[in-house]
Design a protein around this motif. Structure first.
Motif, PDB file in Angstrom:
ATOM      1  N   LEU A   1       0.839  -1.212   0.000  1.00 48.98           N
ATOM      2  CA  LEU A   1       0.000   0.000   0.000  1.00 48.98           C
ATOM      3  C   LEU A   1       0.870   1.257   0.000  1.00 48.98           C
ATOM      4  O   LEU A   1       0.609   2.203  -0.769  1.00 48.98           O
ATOM      5  CB  LEU A   1      -0.906  -0.019   1.239  1.00 48.98           C
ATOM      6  CG  LEU A   1      -2.053   0.982   1.258  1.00 48.98           C
ATOM      7  CD1 LEU A   1      -3.055   0.676   0.158  1.00 48.98           C
ATOM      8  CD2 LEU A   1      -2.768   0.952   2.610  1.00 48.98           C
ATOM      9  N   ILE A   2       1.922   1.249   0.820  1.00 45.95           N
ATOM     10  CA  ILE A   2       2.839   2.407   0.865  1.00 45.95           C
ATOM     11  C   ILE A   2       3.520   2.581  -0.498  1.00 45.95           C
ATOM     12  O   ILE A   2       3.613   3.691  -1.025  1.00 45.95           O
ATOM     13  CB  ILE A   2       3.882   2.248   2.001  1.00 45.95           C
ATOM     14  CG1 ILE A   2       3.180   2.293   3.351  1.00 45.95           C
ATOM     15  CG2 ILE A   2       4.942   3.359   1.929  1.00 45.95           C
ATOM     16  CD1 ILE A   2       4.066   1.947   4.529  1.00 45.95           C
ATOM     17  N   SER A   3       3.960   1.455  -1.072  1.00 45.48           N
ATOM     18  CA  SER A   3       4.600   1.498  -2.395  1.00 45.48           C
ATOM     19  C   SER A   3       3.647   2.103  -3.426  1.00 45.48           C
ATOM     20  O   SER A   3       4.059   2.901  -4.273  1.00 45.48           O
ATOM     21  CB  SER A   3       5.014   0.102  -2.843  1.00 45.48           C
ATOM     22  OG  SER A   3       5.914  -0.452  -1.937  1.00 45.48           O
ATOM     23  N   ALA A   4       2.371   1.713  -3.339  1.00 46.52           N
ATOM     24  CA  ALA A   4       1.371   2.223  -4.295  1.00 46.52           C
ATOM     25  C   ALA A   4       1.200   3.732  -4.143  1.00 46.52           C
ATOM     26  O   ALA A   4       1.150   4.465  -5.144  1.00 46.52           O
ATOM     27  CB  ALA A   4       0.036   1.517  -4.065  1.00 46.52           C
ATOM     28  N   ILE A   5       1.160   4.197  -2.896  1.00 47.35           N
ATOM     29  CA  ILE A   5       0.996   5.633  -2.644  1.00 47.35           C
ATOM     30  C   ILE A   5       2.185   6.411  -3.229  1.00 47.35           C
ATOM     31  O   ILE A   5       2.013   7.424  -3.904  1.00 47.35           O
ATOM     32  CB  ILE A   5       0.804   5.912  -1.127  1.00 47.35           C
ATOM     33  CG1 ILE A   5      -0.551   5.336  -0.658  1.00 47.35           C
ATOM     34  CG2 ILE A   5       0.876   7.413  -0.827  1.00 47.35           C
ATOM     35  CD1 ILE A   5      -0.708   5.230   0.839  1.00 47.35           C
ATOM     36  N   ILE A   6       3.402   5.887  -2.984  1.00 45.97           N
ATOM     37  CA  ILE A   6       4.610   6.547  -3.525  1.00 45.97           C
ATOM     38  C   ILE A   6       4.541   6.560  -5.053  1.00 45.97           C
ATOM     39  O   ILE A   6       4.862   7.570  -5.696  1.00 45.97           O
ATOM     40  CB  ILE A   6       5.894   5.841  -3.025  1.00 45.97           C
ATOM     41  CG1 ILE A   6       6.022   5.963  -1.506  1.00 45.97           C
ATOM     42  CG2 ILE A   6       7.137   6.422  -3.706  1.00 45.97           C
ATOM     43  CD1 ILE A   6       7.129   5.135  -0.883  1.00 45.97           C
ATOM     44  N   SER A   7       4.077   5.451  -5.619  1.00 44.98           N
ATOM     45  CA  SER A   7       3.961   5.354  -7.077  1.00 44.98           C
ATOM     46  C   SER A   7       3.007   6.435  -7.614  1.00 44.98           C
ATOM     47  O   SER A   7       3.306   7.073  -8.633  1.00 44.98           O
ATOM     48  CB  SER A   7       3.445   3.964  -7.437  1.00 44.98           C
ATOM     49  OG  SER A   7       3.622   3.719  -8.794  1.00 44.98           O
ATOM     50  N   PHE A   8       1.890   6.646  -6.919  1.00 45.85           N
ATOM     51  CA  PHE A   8       0.931   7.682  -7.338  1.00 45.85           C
ATOM     52  C   PHE A   8       1.559   9.081  -7.233  1.00 45.85           C
ATOM     53  O   PHE A   8       1.357   9.925  -8.103  1.00 45.85           O
ATOM     54  CB  PHE A   8      -0.340   7.633  -6.491  1.00 45.85           C
ATOM     55  CG  PHE A   8      -1.277   6.517  -6.881  1.00 45.85           C
ATOM     56  CD1 PHE A   8      -1.653   6.324  -8.205  1.00 45.85           C
ATOM     57  CD2 PHE A   8      -1.790   5.651  -5.931  1.00 45.85           C
ATOM     58  CE1 PHE A   8      -2.513   5.298  -8.579  1.00 45.85           C
ATOM     59  CE2 PHE A   8      -2.650   4.610  -6.285  1.00 45.85           C
ATOM     60  CZ  PHE A   8      -3.009   4.434  -7.615  1.00 45.85           C
ATOM     61  N   ILE A   9       2.313   9.307  -6.157  1.00 39.97           N
ATOM     62  CA  ILE A   9       2.949  10.624  -5.957  1.00 39.97           C
ATOM     63  C   ILE A   9       3.932  10.912  -7.101  1.00 39.97           C
ATOM     64  O   ILE A   9       3.925  12.000  -7.681  1.00 39.97           O
ATOM     65  CB  ILE A   9       3.668  10.695  -4.577  1.00 39.97           C
ATOM     66  CG1 ILE A   9       2.647  10.617  -3.430  1.00 39.97           C
ATOM     67  CG2 ILE A   9       4.475  11.986  -4.449  1.00 39.97           C
ATOM     68  CD1 ILE A   9       3.257  10.420  -2.050  1.00 39.97           C
ATOM     69  N   ILE A  10       4.742   9.910  -7.445  1.00 40.61           N
ATOM     70  CA  ILE A  10       5.722  10.097  -8.532  1.00 40.61           C
ATOM     71  C   ILE A  10       4.990  10.297  -9.859  1.00 40.61           C
ATOM     72  O   ILE A  10       5.358  11.164 -10.657  1.00 40.61           O
ATOM     73  CB  ILE A  10       6.711   8.915  -8.598  1.00 40.61           C
ATOM     74  CG1 ILE A  10       7.564   8.908  -7.327  1.00 40.61           C
ATOM     75  CG2 ILE A  10       7.624   9.003  -9.828  1.00 40.61           C
ATOM     76  CD1 ILE A  10       8.329   7.661  -7.081  1.00 40.61           C
ATOM     77  N   GLY A  11       3.925   9.531 -10.059  1.00 39.49           N
ATOM     78  CA  GLY A  11       3.115   9.682 -11.274  1.00 39.49           C
ATOM     79  C   GLY A  11       2.521  11.074 -11.380  1.00 39.49           C
ATOM     80  O   GLY A  11       2.526  11.684 -12.456  1.00 39.49           O
ATOM     81  N   TYR A  12       2.059  11.601 -10.246  1.00 36.17           N
ATOM     82  CA  TYR A  12       1.476  12.945 -10.218  1.00 36.17           C
ATOM     83  C   TYR A  12       2.535  13.996 -10.578  1.00 36.17           C
ATOM     84  O   TYR A  12       2.286  14.906 -11.371  1.00 36.17           O
ATOM     85  CB  TYR A  12       0.882  13.230  -8.832  1.00 36.17           C
ATOM     86  CG  TYR A  12       0.563  14.691  -8.606  1.00 36.17           C
ATOM     87  CD1 TYR A  12      -0.537  15.276  -9.223  1.00 36.17           C
ATOM     88  CD2 TYR A  12       1.362  15.487  -7.791  1.00 36.17           C
ATOM     89  CE1 TYR A  12      -0.822  16.627  -9.043  1.00 36.17           C
ATOM     90  CE2 TYR A  12       1.088  16.831  -7.603  1.00 36.17           C
ATOM     91  CZ  TYR A  12      -0.001  17.393  -8.232  1.00 36.17           C
ATOM     92  OH  TYR A  12      -0.267  18.726  -8.056  1.00 36.17           O
TER      93      TYR A  12
END
Lengths: 108, 207
Positions: free
Chosen positions: B14-25
């Motif tokens: 879940l943390i990895s997914a959140i970081i992935s979204f932040i980088i994508g943003y």
């Protein structure tokens, strides 16, 4: 075939290799020249600093003024350009994005 | 304590997914300003990666809840799990494929002989996880080449990030022989995403 950018193969040995610059890159270069010059900067300095032709310089300066990133000030009938607060913020943001993209091997 | 340990891989995912979204943003933000297509590819890659991880977390929670309710796994649950795994793998492949396209574009611009990805794809087309490992391996190597050229901390962090993600997929692949490697894979994946988060934090604090 013109693709809009300069390909290494299109050059002969007499012509110096030109690097393709995106619009964003040119905007960064213009804004950086103005920032480097301090309070105000004349068009000739921008022209040489950002390595642009006169026509392209006029076009880019008009765009940047329209976006309110730079402002024109007149002194003794001569035009000078200054960075607006919005321009300073934009330049900072661009520098961050440039660094981010660079880390992933993306250059613009 | 046992429950906490059982759920820790999901929490890490879940943390990895959140970081992935932040980088994508952040990549999208960069694309809006620069119109650089590489940043758009990066945006879609990280968002798809984030969505795939979120999907896996949700599915696993759902399956755990169903198994607890009915005590034994139902055929429908097993089918749902297989379908979710397939979607997760395909989504990850798309994401890594986008990263590969991005690095291949950059390599072409730099004049590197980097058209090796299609050979990998032709050679391995049976197991999705194996293709993911190959794609991510290619991405990691390209990021190493970029590091060799740029030699800055941010490029080092991106290389570390992709290398840890590559390692995590190797661990996931070898869960066939040793199940304990799943947790190791999750930890390695999280470290990879944390490297990318540190890079983003460094970049966004530049004055």
């Amino acid at each position: 075939m013109s693709t809009g950018h300069v390909d290494a193969g299109e050059h002969n040995q007499m012509t110096p290799k030109k690097e393709y610059r995106s619009k964003a890159r040119i905007n960064i270069d213009i804004l950086r020249v103005i920032k480097r010059e301090g309070d105000k900067c004349g068009p000739t300095r921008i022209l040489y600093g950002a390595n642009l032709s006169h026509d392209r310089l006029i076009r880019y300066l008009a765009q940047l003024r329209e976006l309110q990133l730079i402002a024109e000030v007149k002194e003794n009938d001569k035009a000078f350009y200054v960075l607006t607060d919005k321009g300073k913020q934009f330049l900072n943001e661009l520098s961050r994005i440039e660094r981010f993209a660079d880390a992933f091997g993306i250059t613009f | 304590m046992a429950t906490l340990l059982a759920f820790s891989p999901l929490f890490m995912e879940l943390i990895s997914a959140i970081i992935s979204f932040i980088i994508g943003y952040y990549a999208l933000k960069g694309y809006r300003v620069s119109s650089e297509k590489g940043l758009l590819l990066l945006h879609f890659g990280f968002v798809i990666l984030g969505v795939s991880m979120i999907l896996r977390v949700i599915t696993t929670f759902y399956v755990i809840a169903l198994v607890r309710e009915f005590r034994s796994p139902q055929p429908a649950v097993a089918a749902a799990l297989t379908f979710a795994s397939l979607i997760y793998s395909v989504a990850q492949l798309i994401a890594y494929g986008l990263f590969t396209v991005n690095y291949t574009r950059q390599a072409k611009m730099l004049g590197q002989a980097a058209i090796i990805a299609p050979f990998f794809l032709l050679r391995y087309n049976t197991y999705l996880e194996l293709i993911a490992v190959v794609l991510l391996g290619y991405v990691a190597v390209q990021s190493m080449i970029n590091l060799a050229l740029k030699r800055n901390t941010e490029a080092f962090l991106v290389t570390s990030g992709f290398s840890f993600m590559f390692l995590s997929h190797l661990f996931f692949l070898f869960t066939i022989v040793e199940e304990a490697l799943y947790s190791t894979g999750q930890i390695t994946q999280l470290i990879g995403f944390l490297c990318l988060l540190v890079m983003l934090t460094r970049v966004s604090t530049i004055k």
